[in-house]
Design a protein around this motif. Structure first.
Motif, PDB file in Angstrom:
ATOM      1  N   GLN A 343      15.201  53.954 -51.948  1.00 16.26           N
ATOM      2  CA  GLN A 343      14.509  53.249 -50.872  1.00 16.26           C
ATOM      3  C   GLN A 343      12.997  53.456 -50.955  1.00 16.26           C
ATOM      4  O   GLN A 343      12.224  52.498 -50.827  1.00 16.26           O
ATOM      5  CB  GLN A 343      15.015  53.749 -49.526  1.00 16.26           C
ATOM      6  CG  GLN A 343      14.262  53.146 -48.336  1.00 16.26           C
ATOM      7  CD  GLN A 343      14.635  53.779 -47.027  1.00 16.26           C
ATOM      8  OE1 GLN A 343      15.579  53.336 -46.393  1.00 16.26           O
ATOM      9  NE2 GLN A 343      13.910  54.808 -46.608  1.00 16.26           N
ATOM     10  N   ASN A 344      12.558  54.677 -51.164  1.00 19.23           N
ATOM     11  CA  ASN A 344      11.127  54.930 -51.246  1.00 19.23           C
ATOM     12  C   ASN A 344      10.500  54.250 -52.456  1.00 19.23           C
ATOM     13  O   ASN A 344       9.366  53.771 -52.390  1.00 19.23           O
ATOM     14  CB  ASN A 344      10.868  56.435 -51.299  1.00 19.23           C
ATOM     15  CG  ASN A 344      11.095  57.094 -49.953  1.00 19.23           C
ATOM     16  OD1 ASN A 344      11.002  56.446 -48.909  1.00 19.23           O
ATOM     17  ND2 ASN A 344      11.422  58.372 -49.963  1.00 19.23           N
ATOM     18  N   GLU A 345      11.240  54.207 -53.551  1.00 20.68           N
ATOM     19  CA  GLU A 345      10.713  53.551 -54.750  1.00 20.68           C
ATOM     20  C   GLU A 345      10.521  52.054 -54.529  1.00 20.68           C
ATOM     21  O   GLU A 345       9.487  51.494 -54.925  1.00 20.68           O
ATOM     22  CB  GLU A 345      11.665  53.798 -55.924  1.00 20.68           C
ATOM     23  CG  GLU A 345      11.648  55.227 -56.432  1.00 20.68           C
ATOM     24  CD  GLU A 345      12.769  55.525 -57.408  1.00 20.68           C
ATOM     25  OE1 GLU A 345      12.764  56.598 -58.021  1.00 20.68           O
ATOM     26  OE2 GLU A 345      13.685  54.664 -57.544  1.00 20.68           O
ATOM     27  N   GLN A 346      11.490  51.409 -53.899  1.00 20.11           N
ATOM     28  CA  GLN A 346      11.421  49.958 -53.755  1.00 20.11           C
ATOM     29  C   GLN A 346      10.705  49.523 -52.480  1.00 20.11           C
ATOM     30  O   GLN A 346       9.993  48.510 -52.478  1.00 20.11           O
ATOM     31  CB  GLN A 346      12.832  49.371 -53.793  1.00 20.11           C
ATOM     32  CG  GLN A 346      13.514  49.521 -55.131  1.00 20.11           C
ATOM     33  CD  GLN A 346      12.719  48.910 -56.264  1.00 20.11           C
ATOM     34  OE1 GLN A 346      12.159  47.815 -56.152  1.00 20.11           O
ATOM     35  NE2 GLN A 346      12.637  49.632 -57.379  1.00 20.11           N
ATOM     36  N   LEU A 353      12.092  48.315 -61.766  1.00 21.27           N
ATOM     37  CA  LEU A 353      13.541  48.232 -61.562  1.00 21.27           C
ATOM     38  C   LEU A 353      14.267  49.315 -62.346  1.00 21.27           C
ATOM     39  O   LEU A 353      15.273  49.861 -61.886  1.00 21.27           O
ATOM     40  CB  LEU A 353      14.039  46.848 -61.982  1.00 21.27           C
ATOM     41  CG  LEU A 353      13.489  45.663 -61.176  1.00 21.27           C
ATOM     42  CD1 LEU A 353      14.110  44.355 -61.667  1.00 21.27           C
ATOM     43  CD2 LEU A 353      13.753  45.845 -59.695  1.00 21.27           C
ATOM     44  N   MET A 354      13.790  49.631 -63.545  1.00 22.98           N
ATOM     45  CA  MET A 354      14.433  50.659 -64.357  1.00 22.98           C
ATOM     46  C   MET A 354      14.363  52.023 -63.683  1.00 22.98           C
ATOM     47  O   MET A 354      15.270  52.844 -63.830  1.00 22.98           O
ATOM     48  CB  MET A 354      13.785  50.714 -65.736  1.00 22.98           C
ATOM     49  CG  MET A 354      14.064  49.501 -66.615  1.00 22.98           C
ATOM     50  SD  MET A 354      15.847  49.245 -66.867  1.00 22.98           S
ATOM     51  CE  MET A 354      16.285  50.751 -67.731  1.00 22.98           C
ATOM     52  N   THR A 355      13.298  52.267 -62.932  1.00 24.46           N
ATOM     53  CA  THR A 355      13.169  53.551 -62.241  1.00 24.46           C
ATOM     54  C   THR A 355      14.266  53.720 -61.206  1.00 24.46           C
ATOM     55  O   THR A 355      14.833  54.809 -61.054  1.00 24.46           O
ATOM     56  CB  THR A 355      11.796  53.644 -61.560  1.00 24.46           C
ATOM     57  OG1 THR A 355      10.776  53.547 -62.554  1.00 24.46           O
ATOM     58  CG2 THR A 355      11.635  54.952 -60.817  1.00 24.46           C
ATOM     59  N   SER A 356      14.589  52.656 -60.489  1.00 22.69           N
ATOM     60  CA  SER A 356      15.591  52.733 -59.430  1.00 22.69           C
ATOM     61  C   SER A 356      17.010  52.523 -59.936  1.00 22.69           C
ATOM     62  O   SER A 356      17.964  52.628 -59.152  1.00 22.69           O
ATOM     63  CB  SER A 356      15.284  51.693 -58.347  1.00 22.69           C
ATOM     64  OG  SER A 356      14.037  51.963 -57.735  1.00 22.69           O
ATOM     65  N   ARG A 487       3.901  55.622 -59.025  1.00 22.77           N
ATOM     66  CA  ARG A 487       4.823  54.652 -58.424  1.00 22.77           C
ATOM     67  C   ARG A 487       6.243  54.825 -58.953  1.00 22.77           C
ATOM     68  O   ARG A 487       7.212  54.553 -58.239  1.00 22.77           O
ATOM     69  CB  ARG A 487       4.336  53.229 -58.685  1.00 22.77           C
ATOM     70  CG  ARG A 487       3.076  52.861 -57.916  1.00 22.77           C
ATOM     71  CD  ARG A 487       2.766  51.382 -58.019  1.00 22.77           C
ATOM     72  NE  ARG A 487       1.529  51.043 -57.329  1.00 22.77           N
ATOM     73  CZ  ARG A 487       1.440  50.819 -56.013  1.00 22.77           C
ATOM     74  NH1 ARG A 487       2.518  50.900 -55.270  1.00 22.77           N
ATOM     75  NH2 ARG A 487       0.280  50.507 -55.470  1.00 22.77           N
ATOM     76  N   ASP A 488       6.375  55.279 -60.194  1.00 27.32           N
ATOM     77  CA  ASP A 488       7.703  55.461 -60.775  1.00 27.32           C
ATOM     78  C   ASP A 488       8.280  56.842 -60.492  1.00 27.32           C
ATOM     79  O   ASP A 488       9.349  57.187 -60.995  1.00 27.32           O
ATOM     80  CB  ASP A 488       7.657  55.222 -62.288  1.00 27.32           C
ATOM     81  CG  ASP A 488       7.471  53.750 -62.636  1.00 27.32           C
ATOM     82  OD1 ASP A 488       7.606  52.913 -61.716  1.00 27.32           O
ATOM     83  OD2 ASP A 488       7.197  53.432 -63.803  1.00 27.32           O
TER      84      ASP A 488
END
Length: 769
Positions: A343-346, A353-356, A487-488
């Motif tokens: 949630q925090n990432e997006q 997208l790869m991070t999440s 951010r990632d």
């Protein structure tokens, strides 16, 4: 012989049966629709203002100079502060701090303006570390006001001393908070509390849905109705809860990010998929707990342990990176940890997208794995013979001492009640603090962008490595690359040292140091910001000290010292756990008393007479008092938290708190048709009730009707009273308002419980049919 129904047919049959039940059962309807609406509305109203404003502070002005008058004007002009008192000395100010009437205090001693150049530490800002969030922010605002007031004074003194006009000053530290530039608690706490509450409500709803089919620990009847298609039957039963709570999660995102305007920095589809995956994983774990234990009460207790503490172990507040091994492993095992990361990432950072993908796959694996384990266990439980249910809690109806003694005997022999009133109190005393053993955020990874590559920039990096809070883990080639790392989620902060940093410092026009922080985690951001800013100012100050005094301007602002009171180490655990302890004590006693009352109603127990009720109420009150003394004495000593500051106040507050809580529990428990409803409906209130206690987010920032309503929970006054008594050593008169409120609640809830549980005529003294 009739052919066995297919899996799809059974899935639809189970789904229709569950929907038909939900159409009939008002308590389940209330859990699905009433509780989320009420709790989300409370959270939204509580955090609506978002940024702290009008924090009450005081000033002890013994200087009575142009400087001190300017400082006070600055404080009064600050939107974050409200100067409510001007005591003549510190001794007159301490009662204001202990009683909670102020959160911060600026002390300007006599001669502070005259000696500003020689004694820059003369001005002190004290703040209440027991209420760390509000106190530290108020202290920072007072420090800013004092610093701004000192600047003209320093310039005038420098001019009178004939110091040359070349103005060499330390570089500014420009702080940018990504995703939450206003450092709003609405975004931070709203994104943390609401999903956690929905996670807990989902778990409670799914546990009741599966547990409802247990008959004496067996699923034989239900399995027969579903023709042995266990997987399809479980799936059909859980679908309504996954869908409903996914929609509630989407509605909260629409409120926070749409109506309130915070926006979604990343991909909305990925975020909503995460909401669905969390609901699915939670429901699957609930089904697994029920078929594994074969006991609805045990399943609810396990749910309260893993889902009720999910926020504390989620890394959302104090990071667990360097905490105990158990806390790190447990955090990684909880589905809410992975959802919050996604949630925090997006929602806040706009990660790739790869991070999440990692947290999303983890949630999916938990959902599938728990479901896969639940199916064979449900088949085994369907093959077991039901056991007789011997649930009862008899009490003498008209004997005070008899009911008092029988209450203790009944608790020891009744597992649903004893697990709450005894085992849960002890277990939570050592379980919950594990999330905060580290006390402060340490070794948080940061990225460094060094475009100056000078001896001074290297010394700055060495100074950062020497701090305890941060660890320069990555050297980025550019600010854009460092921002991507932030951010990632690969680093928690970024420091940017610009080109010509050292040269500009000595030329009199220093270039600022850029600091970029993760706005999704304000506790981490605060720690990193302090460490980076302090290291930059220290290194620059040492560099300027080498310049000849005759050729530079001594434009040093007075160093305003901040001193935390009552939590001198600024430990997060020392701040959070004492306040949470009041909620633990309330919820265990309230739920235990409510389960007891629910059992008596469920089994048709004979109504009590007034003397019998007083014996029951007195026994539960004594249990609450012993629990309070156990926490504030042994547990706080063992965990090294502030304790036993004012014993007399505690000895008065604890019985009032316990009596009010026990009365409320008995009154509420008498409303439910079965005792398991107590856990199903009331467990989800724990987190909102803690925040309504005013420890993490102050009551004066809430709408007045909500602040008034918050005092209907005994924990609200108890949090304020116990923290002030234990940590600040408040006098009895300084917590008198809280004690009076608890006394009134004890009387009101005691009368309400007596009205519900006592026979009102001789005809009602017969056992219920």
């Amino acid at each position: 012989m009739t052919a066995r129904a297919g899996a799809g047919t059974v899935l639809l049959r189970a789904l229709k049966a569950e929907l038909a039940h939900l159409g009939r059962d008002r308590w389940d309807q209330f859990l699905l629709f009433g509780m989320p609406l009420i709790l989300l509305a409370v959270i939204a109203a509580m955090l609506f203002q978002g940024v702290l404003r009008g924090v009450p502070v005081a000033v002890v002005d013994q200087d009575h100079s142009a400087f001190s008058r300017a400082a006070i004007r600055n404080m009064e002009a600050s939107t974050g502060l409200r100067v409510v008192a001007a005591p003549t000395d510190l001794e007159a100010a301490w009662p204001l701090m202990r009683s909670g009437r102020i959160y911060s205090l600026a002390y300007i001693p006599k001669g502070a303006s005259r000696d500003a150049l020689r004694k820059p530490e003369a001005v002190i800002v004290y703040y209440n570390g027991a209420f760390q969030t509000v106190g530290s922010l108020a202290a920072s605002a007072q420090t800013t006001a004092l610093t701004a007031a000192a600047l003209p004074l320093i310039r005038d003194r420098a001019h009178a001393a004939g110091v040359p006009a070349a103005r060499l000053s330390p570089p500014a530290v420009q702080v940018t908070v990504l995703g939450n530039p206003q450092t709003s608690f609405e975004l931070f706490l709203g994104g943390l509390i609401a999903p956690g509450v929905l996670h807990l409500l989902t778990a409670c709803g799914a546990v009741m849905a599966m547990g409802r089919e247990l008959k004496g620990g067996s699923l034989a009847d239900w399995s027969a109705r579903m023709e042995g298609r266990t997987a399809a039957a479980i799936l059909g039963k859980l679908i309504p809860y996954v869908v409903v709570f996914t929609l509630w999660g989407a509605l909260w995102i629409a409120w926070l990010c749409g109506w309130r305007g915070w926006g979604v920095e990343g991909d909305m589809a990925v975020l909503l998929t995460g909401v669905f995956a969390l609901a699915a994983a939670t429901a699957a774990i609930s089904a697994l707990l029920v078929v594994l234990t074969g006991d609805l009460d045990v399943s609810f207790s396990a749910t309260a342990i893993y889902a009720g503490s999910a926020i504390a172990f989620s890394n959302g507040t104090l990071p667990l990176t360097h905490g105990p091994a158990f806390a790190q492993i447990w955090s990684a095992a909880l589905p809410f940890t992975h959802y919050l990361k996604l949630q925090n990432e997006q929602m806040v950072l706009g990660s790739s997208l790869m991070t999440s993908l990692g947290p999303l796959l983890t949630l999916s694996a938990v959902a599938l794995g728990a479901f896969a384990l639940a199916v064979p266990l449900a088949k085994r439980r369907a093959g077991r013979a039901p056991k007789a249910n011997a649930l009862s809690f008899p009490l003498p109806a008209a004997s005070l001492p008899g009911a008092f003694v029988a209450t203790f005997k009944g608790i020891l022999s009744n597992r649903p009640v004893s697990s709450l009133l005894l085992l849960a109190v002890v277990a939570y005393a050592f379980y919950y603090p594990l999330a905060y053993v580290g006390q402060t955020a340490t070794r948080l990874p940061v990225a460094v962008v060094d475009q100056d590559r000078s001896p001074l920039s290297r010394r700055l990096i060495e100074a950062l490595e020497a701090t305890r809070a941060i660890e320069p883990a990555t050297v980025a080639a550019s600010p854009a690359e460092a921002e991507r790392l932030l951010r990632d989620g690969q680093v928690d902060g970024v420091i940017h040292i610009p080109d010509h940093f050292e040269a500009s410092l000595f030329s009199g026009a220093p270039r600022g140091v850029g600091v970029y922080l993760n706005g999704a985690y304000l506790v981490r951001a605060t720690s990193i910001g302090k460490a980076l800013g302090g290291a930059a100012a220290s290194v620059a100050g040492h560099a300027l000290a080498s310049v000849e005094n005759a050729t530079r301007l001594a434009e040093r602002l007075p160093s305003v010292v901040q001193r935390p009171l009552y939590n001198t180490t600024e430990g997060y655990g020392s701040y959070a756990v004492p306040a949470v302890s009041a909620i633990i004590l309330q919820q265990t006693l309230l739920l235990g008393a409510a389960v007891l009352a629910g059992i008596r109603r469920e089994t048709g127990a004979r109504p009590l007479r007034l003397r019998g009720f007083l014996g029951l109420w007195g026994a539960l009150t004594l249990i609450g008092v012993l629990g309070s003394l156990f926490y504030f004495g042994f547990v706080f000593w063992f965990q090294d938290y502030p304790r036993m500051g004012e014993p007399l106040g505690l000895l008065i507050a604890a019985p009032l708190f316990a009596a009010a809580t026990a009365g409320l529990g008995l009154m509420l428990g008498s409303l439910f048709d079965r005792h398991e409803r107590v856990m199903q409906i009331l467990v989800g209130t724990s987190v909102p009730l803690f925040f309504l206690g005013g420890a993490a987010w102050p009551l004066f920032m809430m709408p007045q009707p909500l602040a008034w309503a918050a005092h209907l929970s005994p924990a609200t006054s108890a949090i304020q009273a116990f923290v002030k008594l234990n940590a600040a050593g408040a006098r009895l008169s300084e917590v008198a308002p809280e004690l009076l409120t608890l006394a009134v609640l004890a009387v009101l809830f005691g009368l309400g419980a007596a009205w519900r549980l006592c026979a009102r005529s001789e005809g009602e003294a017969r056992p219920a049919q």
